[in-house]
Design an enzyme around this catalytic site. Structure first.
Site, PDB file in Angstrom:
ATOM      1  N   ARG A   1       0.834  -1.207   0.000  1.00 19.90           N
ATOM      2  CA  ARG A   1       0.000   0.000   0.000  1.00 19.90           C
ATOM      3  C   ARG A   1       0.875   1.266   0.000  1.00 19.90           C
ATOM      4  O   ARG A   1       1.020   1.935  -1.009  1.00 19.90           O
ATOM      5  CB  ARG A   1      -0.940  -0.011   1.227  1.00 19.90           C
ATOM      6  N   ASP A   2       1.491   1.591   1.110  1.00 19.68           N
ATOM      7  CA  ASP A   2       2.241   2.846   1.195  1.00 19.68           C
ATOM      8  C   ASP A   2       3.428   2.823   0.254  1.00 19.68           C
ATOM      9  O   ASP A   2       3.854   3.859  -0.258  1.00 19.68           O
ATOM     10  CB  ASP A   2       2.709   3.085   2.635  1.00 19.68           C
TER      11      ASP A   2
ATOM     12  N   HIS B   1       5.319   4.404  12.555  1.00 18.33           N
ATOM     13  CA  HIS B   1       5.501   4.305  11.098  1.00 18.33           C
ATOM     14  C   HIS B   1       6.592   5.307  10.726  1.00 18.33           C
ATOM     15  O   HIS B   1       6.374   6.511  10.786  1.00 18.33           O
ATOM     16  CB  HIS B   1       4.154   4.660  10.443  1.00 18.33           C
TER      17      HIS B   1
ATOM     18  N   HIS C   1       9.693   6.837   8.269  1.00 19.79           N
ATOM     19  CA  HIS C   1      10.347   6.991   6.971  1.00 19.79           C
ATOM     20  C   HIS C   1      11.826   7.266   7.226  1.00 19.79           C
ATOM     21  O   HIS C   1      12.195   7.855   8.245  1.00 19.79           O
ATOM     22  CB  HIS C   1       9.705   8.119   6.168  1.00 19.79           C
TER      23      HIS C   1
ATOM     24  N   CYS D   1       9.538   9.275  -2.140  1.00 17.48           N
ATOM     25  CA  CYS D   1       9.157  10.490  -1.448  1.00 17.48           C
ATOM     26  C   CYS D   1       8.855  11.492  -2.547  1.00 17.48           C
ATOM     27  O   CYS D   1       9.754  11.872  -3.280  1.00 17.48           O
ATOM     28  CB  CYS D   1      10.313  10.951  -0.567  1.00 17.48           C
TER      29      CYS D   1
ATOM     30  N   ASN E   1       9.637   4.676   3.161  1.00 19.59           N
ATOM     31  CA  ASN E   1       9.451   3.885   4.367  1.00 19.59           C
ATOM     32  C   ASN E   1      10.758   3.196   4.743  1.00 19.59           C
ATOM     33  O   ASN E   1      11.517   2.759   3.882  1.00 19.59           O
ATOM     34  CB  ASN E   1       8.404   2.797   4.115  1.00 19.59           C
TER      35      ASN E   1
END
Lengths: 305, 305
Positions: free
Chosen positions: A16-17, A209, A211, A242, A251
């Site tokens: 997903r991300d 979460h 990055h 990004c 991530n």
């Protein structure tokens, strides 16, 4: 050494991300394969899809198709669907997700620019999503974006974040996740955030979460584990990118976390060789090298030939 | 939060450990400029040159020329020269280095392959270098390569490292630095190493040298500061590469450390904007993007336009 906690559950968010931020449109088949490979590596929890507006996030337009290929076969695993509003939550239920992850933003300008809503709107939206999840018998998690800093508003105070968390707790979520959306956090912020959060509730789960934009992702993840975090999001290969800095990593890479945790004696239940296989495969799917350090350097000690 | 120590001195090693591993041959003028820029950024200590065999390390063949351009003008700063043996130490003295850094290796196979010597040979060589440094009134530091792991021998036990340290202490060095040559270390190793080292001597200084090969450089540096390390080596831009993995990063980037330390309230005396300027300039000199995360992403909060 101050490691009180000797295990942490990692949630794989590459499907997903990760893929959401890639330019390449990945096929439904490959998305399903990525989740399957993640389960093979040992994950219990995968954020598999996003039910965003397909016009705004075309990479996730086949969310129903991905879930149709997974839900019937993985009743024992947690297939999380991201929902930005009630409509998304209804789609997640219909697609047989086993958990709904809703997004709130901690800073006003990011909320406005990213979701065309105020922070108050997003906080209020929690109730609608929570009602839909509850009616379907599903847990709801909440990701709180820009918890550690905003690209537009700059510093976001822990007091502000805790004020929002107090509101969110009224919807009785399964977990709340503090997202370092732009990768600016440093470990003492993580330590303080989790201590303050646990002072507000010890009944829900807490998630982080991170990055890796400013090379602090691994250090922050270690701080989170030492502070007793329940879940960490991570992305195989470090995919995600990004949008405002092409060469920056997104991530924190799952395999980078598993390497350091393995050598620290912190259990994840994940097999790093399978993760590295998946990372190589995903690099091929996306047609580019991925940012994970372990993907380039390999494990230490090196495997016997 | 467990930060007892609120400052750390960073030693800039890009001119030596950084450039030595780059394919591009950097001009003497640009090497001098890199050191000058480092002093402008606030460094007190720069590893400026290596007195290796010019046939084996052609990038450092102009060490005398670099020092001739620096030593007369920077009597108040520490210009460190690397020496692999007595011959190198004599060259360092003649070139007016203010400190000699000698290299010992903790693992047998790396010592054999990298320096064509046994660990015992290298330990014995300490006495010769120490005698030369002492006669010249210069401090001698020692870098202990593969302290946290060896690419050939695998694990290197802390007992083995401490056994070597006990031998090295007999030469009364100014500092001993634990080098994570292949970037495999994790924070608890760092914590234990420094605790054991300080139990052996509190009169000498302790230093760590981290590579970011497996994305643990920043976490290890934080652990070292929390364990009371005196010096950290770092390289502006993260230059240095890694001979056996082209895309892998080398030395942990100075600006990545300064970013996280600034936001943790750990003083370095360094100006991050000057470091980022130097990093951009060095990227131009080397004709490629450098691995530092801050160089790509910039500081947070962003500077006002």
């Amino acid at each position: 050494m101050t490691q009180k906690q000797r295990s942490v559950a990692i949630i794989e968010v590459a499907p997903r991300d990760g893929l959401q931020n890639e330019k390449v449109m990945v096929s439904t088949e490959d998305k399903i394969s990525l989740v399957e490979r993640s389960f093979t590596a040992g994950f219990r929890h995968v954020e598999a899809v996003s039910f965003a507006n397909p016009k705004r996030v075309p990479q996730m337009a086949d969310a129903e198709g991905v879930m149709a290929g997974l839900a019937p076969r993985y009743a024992d695993r947690n297939l999380i669907g991201l929902a930005l509003n009630a409509r998304g939550a209804e789609r997640a239920v219909a697609a047989k997700c086993s958990q709904i992850n809703y997004v709130v933003v901690a800073s006003e300008t990011f909320a406005n620019r990213n979701q065309n809503a105020s922070v108050a709107d997003l906080v209020n939206g929690t109730r609608d999503v929570a009602a839909i999840a509850r009616a379907a018998g599903l847990p709801m998690s909440i990701s709180l974006a820009t918890s550690f800093g905003c690209p537009f508003d700059g510093e976001v105070s822990v007091e502000r974040v805790m004020g929002i968390v107090e509101e969110l707790l009224k919807s009785d979520p399964f977990d709340i996740g503090f997202a370092d959306t732009i990768g600016c956090a440093v470990p003492p912020q993580v330590t303080e955030m989790l201590a303050r959060a646990r002072a507000l509730s010890t009944s829900i789960k807490w998630r982080c979460h991170f990055h890796d934009t400013r090379n602090t992702g691994v250090a922050n993840a270690i701080a989170a584990v030492e502070a007793g975090v329940d879940f960490l999001d991570a992305s195989t290969g470090g995919v995600g990118g990004c949008p405002f800095a092409p060469a920056a990593t997104g991530n924190v890479a799952t395999e980078d976390l598993v390497y350091v945790f393995n050598r620290m004696g912190i259990e994840t239940g994940l097999d790093i060789d399978t993760l590295l296989d998946t990372s190589r495969w995903l690099s091929g799917v996306l047609g580019k090298p991925l940012p994970s350090a372990l993907g380039r350097a390999g494990v230490f000690p090196a495997r016997a030939a």
